[in-house]
Scaffold this active site. Sequence first.
Site, short mmCIF file in Angstrom:
data_model
loop_
_atom_site.label_atom_id
_atom_site.label_comp_id
_atom_site.label_asym_id
_atom_site.label_seq_id
_atom_site.Cartn_x
_atom_site.Cartn_y
_atom_site.Cartn_z
CG ASP A 1 99.59 -23.16 -19.98
OD1 ASP A 1 99.58 -22.33 -20.92
OD2 ASP A 1 98.58 -23.47 -19.34
CG ASP B 1 96.93 -21.02 -23.75
OD1 ASP B 1 97.79 -21.46 -22.96
OD2 ASP B 1 95.72 -21.34 -23.68
#
Length: 466
Positions: free
Chosen positions: A304, A116
Amino acid sequence: MVRHSLLVSALVLLGATLSDAAPSVVSRRDVPQEGVSQAISRRGAAAAADPERIHAWANAQRTHLRRKYALDDAADEVQSRDTAGAATLANVQSDSSWTATFSVGSNAQQVPLVLDTGSADIWIASGARSPYSPSSSSSFTNASTAFDITYGSGAVDGYLVRDTMSVAGKTASSQTFALATAVTAGLLNSEISGIAGLGFQSLSTSQSPPLWSNVGLTSGAEEFAFFLNRQIQTATTSSDLEQYGGVFTLGGANSTLYQGAINWSNVINKAYWLITLGGVSVSSRSAASPTALDVSSTNKAAIDTGTTLIGGPSSVISALYAQIPGAQASASSQGYYEFPCDTAVNTTMTFGDQQYAINTQDFVAGATNRAGTTCMGAFFDVGSDANTRSLQWIVGDAFLKGVYSVFQNGSPARVGFAALADGLNSGTSSTTVAQTKAATSGAAAFSSGCVAVGLAAVVTSALLLA
Ligand SMILES: *[C@@H]1O[C@H](CO)[C@@H](O)[C@H](O)[C@H]1NC(C)=O
Ligand SMILES: *[C@@H]1O[C@H](CO)[C@@H](O)[C@H](O)[C@H]1NC(C)=O
Ligand SMILES: *[C@@H]1O[C@H](CO)[C@@H](O)[C@H](O)[C@H]1NC(C)=O
Ligand SMILES: *[C@@H]1O[C@H](CO)[C@@H](O)[C@H](O)[C@H]1NC(C)=O
């Protein structure tokens, strides 16, 4: 940040949340050569399209992203949505996560974690069903500091610890991470034991240095990169749930996975991997030229890997769907739009001096009716506008699957994209297109000839979350 008392009802003890299945190791794991690459896996779609499920997932994703990026400061709203959204997140959120198997502890326990770049803490589930048992690792240290985070996809309670941790052939001999004792229901399953945040230290709730700064790479020049494999297919058995997901490389970019130059954009400030978006274009009528949308006042974009879709400002997202015949705001999912599945939509995003085409398949988040005639688009309104100080765009996997993405610390830090090597993502990877100057400030005018993308056929009802 953390509203502990409000969150308690949404948290459950870990023993009760983890599925009964034994934790499984990533199904396909290439042995890293020269110690820098690692295969990552991706959870496939679990079942046939279920309109209610996709709405529940979409609503939960948007709520959680608004919280992850602090776009939502109405505490009550966060709390009340949290319980509902998080409960439904479990099934579907994992359809679209990319994980890598980390090796943790002196005895190399195999722990699958979501990669992440939109957060900066690492946490691992504790408890009987977790693949990580601190007591069996002689390198484990208990920092005994409480850790509570209202995390993008839920909430986590636990305490900070240190242990040795390896991924992609690199090892941090003493990495601080949280051992979670309670998490929002649905954050975990047998293929996901936690999250590895790859953002900057300033974003870290535990204020710990990120793993990439802790594995012996040249300080101030650390680099890691992703090829995210696209799988547009329906999983029919549980063993299909986890699929080959691509390659995560730590300590460099792997030149066999991309072609041409890596085009770089400087990070605006080192917290998220935040860069300047130069433009967005859309075209859904084959004869027409792509329409350039004005992003000049809404151009801060976080890159992201932990987000599935692409969130953007209300004004630009509504202008985008206005170009798609039959598209309308979803009645069931706030911020999302639905459009006729048989419309092939070409979109592009410009970073640096390059315009990147988003594969038509990646524009489809899923069918929203059983007939498979209405689809949800991958771009959604995250509720940001020109006045949102932190950022306006959250650019997730729907974009990143089309490119090779490289994250490099330094002065300045920067994010680079390159065209995928031939043959990756079924040969339908996006192609970078050299742009005329000025892509960094505002909308560039794109001529119709300049978008090159391998188009897949018309979207069908078989398409699920991609
Ligand atoms: C680069 O990626 C290829 C394909 O996955 C792999 O075979 C090779 O080992 C990688 N090279 C390095 C240096 O990691
Ligand atoms: C680590 O410390 C915390 C807080 O003192 C404690 O609750 C926990 O049981 C300890 N865990 C281990 C594995 O030692
Ligand atoms: C971006 O990539 C293109 C194509 O590979 C290359 O021609 C161009 O010089 C690159 N630009 C920058 C700023 O790196
Ligand atoms: C999308 O792009 C492809 C490849 O450039 C092109 O052939 C097709 O006509 C475009 N479709 C639309 C609707 O713009």
